[in-house]
Design an enzyme around this catalytic site. Structure first.
Site, PDB file in Angstrom:
ATOM      1  N   LYS A 102       0.981  -1.261  -0.023  1.00 44.22           N
ATOM      2  CA  LYS A 102      -0.096   0.074   0.080  1.00 44.22           C
ATOM      3  C   LYS A 102       0.894   1.427  -0.168  1.00 44.22           C
ATOM      4  O   LYS A 102       2.063   1.172   0.406  1.00 44.22           O
ATOM      5  CB  LYS A 102      -0.926   0.165   1.321  1.00 44.22           C
ATOM      6  N   THR A 185     -15.076  -2.428  -7.010  1.00 47.01           N
ATOM      7  CA  THR A 185     -15.112  -2.539  -5.660  1.00 47.01           C
ATOM      8  C   THR A 185     -16.718  -2.657  -5.155  1.00 47.01           C
ATOM      9  O   THR A 185     -16.880  -3.459  -4.298  1.00 47.01           O
ATOM     10  CB  THR A 185     -14.148  -1.601  -4.789  1.00 47.01           C
ATOM     11  N   SER A 344      -8.337  -5.860 -10.506  1.00 44.20           N
ATOM     12  CA  SER A 344      -6.918  -5.163 -11.100  1.00 44.20           C
ATOM     13  C   SER A 344      -6.159  -6.471 -11.312  1.00 44.20           C
ATOM     14  O   SER A 344      -5.487  -6.275 -12.356  1.00 44.20           O
ATOM     15  CB  SER A 344      -6.418  -4.634  -9.593  1.00 44.20           C
TER      16      SER A 344
HETATM   17  N1  LIG Z   1     -10.889   2.077  -4.994  1.00 50.28           N
HETATM   18  C1  LIG Z   1     -10.921   0.905  -4.503  1.00 50.28           C
HETATM   19  O1  LIG Z   1     -10.845   0.286  -5.574  1.00 50.28           O
HETATM   20  C2  LIG Z   1     -10.929   0.464  -3.025  1.00 50.28           C
HETATM   21  C3  LIG Z   1     -11.152   1.179  -2.032  1.00 50.28           C
HETATM   22  N2  LIG Z   1     -11.182   0.487  -0.808  1.00 50.28           N
HETATM   23  C4  LIG Z   1     -11.452   1.467   0.445  1.00 50.28           C
HETATM   24  O2  LIG Z   1     -12.551   2.054   0.317  1.00 50.28           O
HETATM   25  C5  LIG Z   1     -12.649   3.394   0.984  1.00 50.28           C
HETATM   26  C6  LIG Z   1     -13.303   4.297  -0.050  1.00 50.28           C
HETATM   27  O3  LIG Z   1     -12.065   4.431  -0.923  1.00 50.28           O
HETATM   28  P1  LIG Z   1     -12.639   5.142  -2.223  1.00 50.28           P
HETATM   29  O4  LIG Z   1     -13.979   5.251  -2.670  1.00 50.28           O
HETATM   30  O5  LIG Z   1     -11.976   4.489  -3.351  1.00 50.28           O
HETATM   31  O6  LIG Z   1     -12.121   6.869  -2.173  1.00 50.28           O
HETATM   32  P2  LIG Z   1     -12.600   7.983  -2.602  1.00 50.28           P
HETATM   33  O7  LIG Z   1     -11.468   8.906  -2.438  1.00 50.28           O
HETATM   34  O8  LIG Z   1     -13.015   7.998  -4.018  1.00 50.28           O
HETATM   35  O9  LIG Z   1     -14.017   8.340  -1.732  1.00 50.28           O
HETATM   36  C7  LIG Z   1     -13.841   8.609  -0.602  1.00 50.28           C
HETATM   37  C8  LIG Z   1     -15.236   9.022   0.009  1.00 50.28           C
HETATM   38  O10 LIG Z   1     -15.132   9.240   1.367  1.00 50.28           O
HETATM   39  C9  LIG Z   1     -15.605  10.494   1.801  1.00 50.28           C
HETATM   40  N3  LIG Z   1     -15.126  10.731   3.015  1.00 50.28           N
HETATM   41  C10 LIG Z   1     -13.892  11.043   3.506  1.00 50.28           C
HETATM   42  N4  LIG Z   1     -13.780  11.454   4.670  1.00 50.28           N
HETATM   43  C11 LIG Z   1     -14.992  11.322   5.080  1.00 50.28           C
HETATM   44  C12 LIG Z   1     -15.815  11.325   6.584  1.00 50.28           C
HETATM   45  N5  LIG Z   1     -15.143  11.854   7.577  1.00 50.28           N
HETATM   46  N6  LIG Z   1     -17.320  11.087   6.532  1.00 50.28           N
HETATM   47  C13 LIG Z   1     -17.738  10.661   5.367  1.00 50.28           C
HETATM   48  N7  LIG Z   1     -17.192  10.627   4.263  1.00 50.28           N
HETATM   49  C14 LIG Z   1     -15.907  10.887   4.241  1.00 50.28           C
HETATM   50  C15 LIG Z   1     -15.131  11.176   0.719  1.00 50.28           C
HETATM   51  O11 LIG Z   1     -15.916  12.628   0.514  1.00 50.28           O
HETATM   52  P3  LIG Z   1     -15.207  13.598  -0.308  1.00 50.28           P
HETATM   53  O12 LIG Z   1     -15.194  13.032  -1.971  1.00 50.28           O
HETATM   54  O13 LIG Z   1     -16.145  14.705  -0.445  1.00 50.28           O
HETATM   55  O14 LIG Z   1     -14.074  13.991   0.092  1.00 50.28           O
HETATM   56  C16 LIG Z   1     -15.728  10.401  -0.541  1.00 50.28           C
HETATM   57  O15 LIG Z   1     -17.225  10.573  -0.783  1.00 50.28           O
HETATM   58  C17 LIG Z   1     -11.356   3.483   1.535  1.00 50.28           C
HETATM   59  O16 LIG Z   1     -11.169   2.845   2.695  1.00 50.28           O
HETATM   60  C18 LIG Z   1     -10.480   2.480   0.535  1.00 50.28           C
HETATM   61  O17 LIG Z   1      -9.361   1.948   1.066  1.00 50.28           O
HETATM   62  C19 LIG Z   1     -11.010  -0.923  -0.746  1.00 50.28           C
HETATM   63  C20 LIG Z   1     -10.963  -1.821  -1.815  1.00 50.28           C
HETATM   64  C21 LIG Z   1     -10.681  -0.998  -3.045  1.00 50.28           C
HETATM   65  O1  LIG Z   2      -6.836  -2.745  -6.881  1.00 47.84           O
HETATM   66  C1  LIG Z   2      -5.978  -2.742  -6.297  1.00 47.84           C
HETATM   67  O2  LIG Z   2      -4.727  -3.401  -6.612  1.00 47.84           O
HETATM   68  C2  LIG Z   2      -5.956  -2.681  -4.755  1.00 47.84           C
HETATM   69  C3  LIG Z   2      -7.005  -1.901  -4.159  1.00 47.84           C
HETATM   70  C4  LIG Z   2      -6.904  -1.577  -2.709  1.00 47.84           C
HETATM   71  O3  LIG Z   2      -5.928  -0.683  -2.429  1.00 47.84           O
HETATM   72  C5  LIG Z   2      -7.587  -2.263  -1.753  1.00 47.84           C
HETATM   73  O4  LIG Z   2      -8.349  -3.261  -2.032  1.00 47.84           O
HETATM   74  O5  LIG Z   2      -7.666  -1.816  -0.718  1.00 47.84           O
END
Ligand SMILES: NC(=O)C1=CN([C@@H]2O[C@H](COP(=O)(O)OP(=O)(O)OC[C@H]3O[C@@H](n4cnc5c(N)ncnc54)[C@H](OP(=O)(O)O)[C@@H]3O)[C@@H](O)[C@H]2O)C=CC1
Ligand SMILES: O=C(O)CCC(=O)C(=O)O
Length: 411
Positions: A102, A185, A344
């Protein structure tokens, strides 16, 4: 408990259930490599700004290390360490041939212009290009990063090593990204939720959902759940939170959120205090934003019967214990959000083969992997008489332990 202490604790509990010896346990726990770099860029106004970037490569016994890169003000070395370790167990739970890594940069992407973000990403890539690679460590998007970020990494990396699309995943489709990766995801969260609810004789269409986070994961999960008849009664992001007990119109909310860069001001529900989102009345709670949000302060107030961990490490171990006593079923992150890294893997395979799959094939394969992952995790729950989190941890840790021993690394 910070994210690293919590992750180490879960690992140790699983190691004990599996009866691993202490030498092997230590070998599995200590990260392969921890990288910390300073990234200095000129800002648009001509001043210089410095940021600290991290990449933790946790384990490569089962294949190249894999995991996202996060841009967030709260990124710190312990958190990146924990998230890298979680990737090792997650790729093993999904049974894809990867280890775990990560990365992150301590910055607020909302405060940087697009050209500042591009310069920061390129400088970070210059600092780590020798340590990532198609068969060593393959980054992807996470919070605060997106396909454009991956395109910049790919371009910068290719200046040093020649054009190598498989060095990152989650790229734009025009640069070799996979169809279906953007939604993967969230789609995996849908499949995981369907599998869990089925066990309890329930289905998406008879449940009320609350979702924290409306970024990549939260918004896709919301869209797919509502398409499948689920009623989403509250949603939050960094700009605010809304509630509508008749069900929020998700396509309208998506449109509003794109136009206004957030859900604040949406008129299809009542504004609520974002801090109360996790304790709103619902059947299924989906944290899809930050880690550590479900903790001893709010666990007792949670109303949901099921928690689907779309975010990484949303639940503190103390909250785990409180929720178990209340009978709340938690579908753990290392299974629930594994759809992203699974697609991925499909993207990487397509890049290496030089052959593109259609979206239906990607989604069908994802469903096969999620269904198998759920079955394997449940099997471990039976074997070790444990909850789903320990089922997933024992499944992942056992697979990595076997690869480690076969390679003769524990001696
Ligand atoms: N992207 C992926 O493929 C993967 C992501 N994850 C996990 O999923 C989670 C979200 O990731 P992802 O969707 O990619 O990230 P993004 O940056 O696309 O979105 C994050 C979201 O969380 C919101 N946010 C941030 N802080 C807060 C808070 N304090 N309260 C409420 N909402 C909040 C953001 O708001 P704003 O946009 O307005 O800042 C946004 O809507 C993370 O924990 C990540 O590690 C897990 C596996 C894969
Ligand atoms: O797609 C990937 O390689 C990793 C996604 C990721 O960071 C996660 O699963 O938390």
């Amino acid at each position: 408990m910070n994210a690293l202490a919590a992750t180490n604790r879960n690992f140790k509990l699983a190691a004990r259930l599996l009866g691993l010896d202490s030498k092997l346990e230590k070998c599995l726990l200590i990260p392969f490599r921890e990288i910390k770099v300073e990234c200095t860029i000129p800002k648009d106004d001509g001043t210089l700004a410095s940021f600290v970037g991290f990449r933790v490569q946790h384990d490569n016994a089962r294949g190249p290390m894999k995991g996202g890169i996060r841009y967030h003000p709260e990124v710190d070395p312990d958190e990146v360490n924990a998230l890298a370790q979680l990737m090792t167990w997650k790729t093993a739970v999904a049974n894809i041939p990867y280890g775990g890594a990560k990365g992150g940069i301590g910055c607020d992407p909302g405060e940087l212009s697009v050209s500042e973000l591009e310069r920061l990403t390129r400088v970070f890539t210059q600092k780590i290009h020798d340590l990532i690679g198609v068969h060593t460590d393959v980054p992807a998007p996470d919070m605060g990063t997106n396909p454009q970020t991956m395109a910049w990494i790919l371009d910068e990396y290719s200046k040093f090593h020649g054009y190598s699309p498989a060095v990152v995943t989650g790229k734009p489709v025009d640069l070799g990204g996979s169809l279906g990766r953007d939604a993967a995801t969230g789609r995996g969260v849908l499949y995981a939720t369907q599998a869990l609810l089925q066990e309890y004789g329930k289905s998406i269409s008879d449940q009320r959902f609350v979702i924290q986070g409306f970024g990549n994961v939260g918004s896709w999960a919301a869209e797919l759940i509502s398409e499948n008849g689920g009623k989403i009664v509250a949603v939050s992001d960094i700009t605010g939170a809304i509630k509508n007990s008749n069900g929020i119109d998700i396509p309208k909310l998506l449109k509003h959120s794109k136009e206004h860069r957030g859900i604040k001001g949406f008129n299809g529900g009542d504004p609520i205090d974002p801090k109360s989102i996790l304790v709103e009345d619902c059947d299924v709670l989906i944290p899809a934003a930050l880690g550590g949000v479900i903790n001893r302060e709010n666990a007792n107030e949670i109303k949901a019967n099921f928690i689907i961990e779309a975010a990484n490490h949303p639940t503190d171990p103390e909250a785990d214990e409180i929720l178990a006593k209340k009978g709340v079923i938690i579908l753990p992150d290392i299974f629930a959000n594994s759809g992203g890294v699974t697609v991925s893997y499909f993207e990487w395979v397509q890049n290496i083969q030089g052959f593109m799959w259609d979206e239906a094939k990607v989604n069908n394969e994802l469903k096969t992997y999620m269904t198998k992952g759920f079955k394997d995790m449940k099997e471990m729950c039976k074997t070790h008489n444990c909850d789903l989190r320990m089922g997933a941890f024992t499944l992942g840790v056992n697979r990595v332990a076997r690869a480690t021993v076969l390679r003769g690394w524990e001696a």
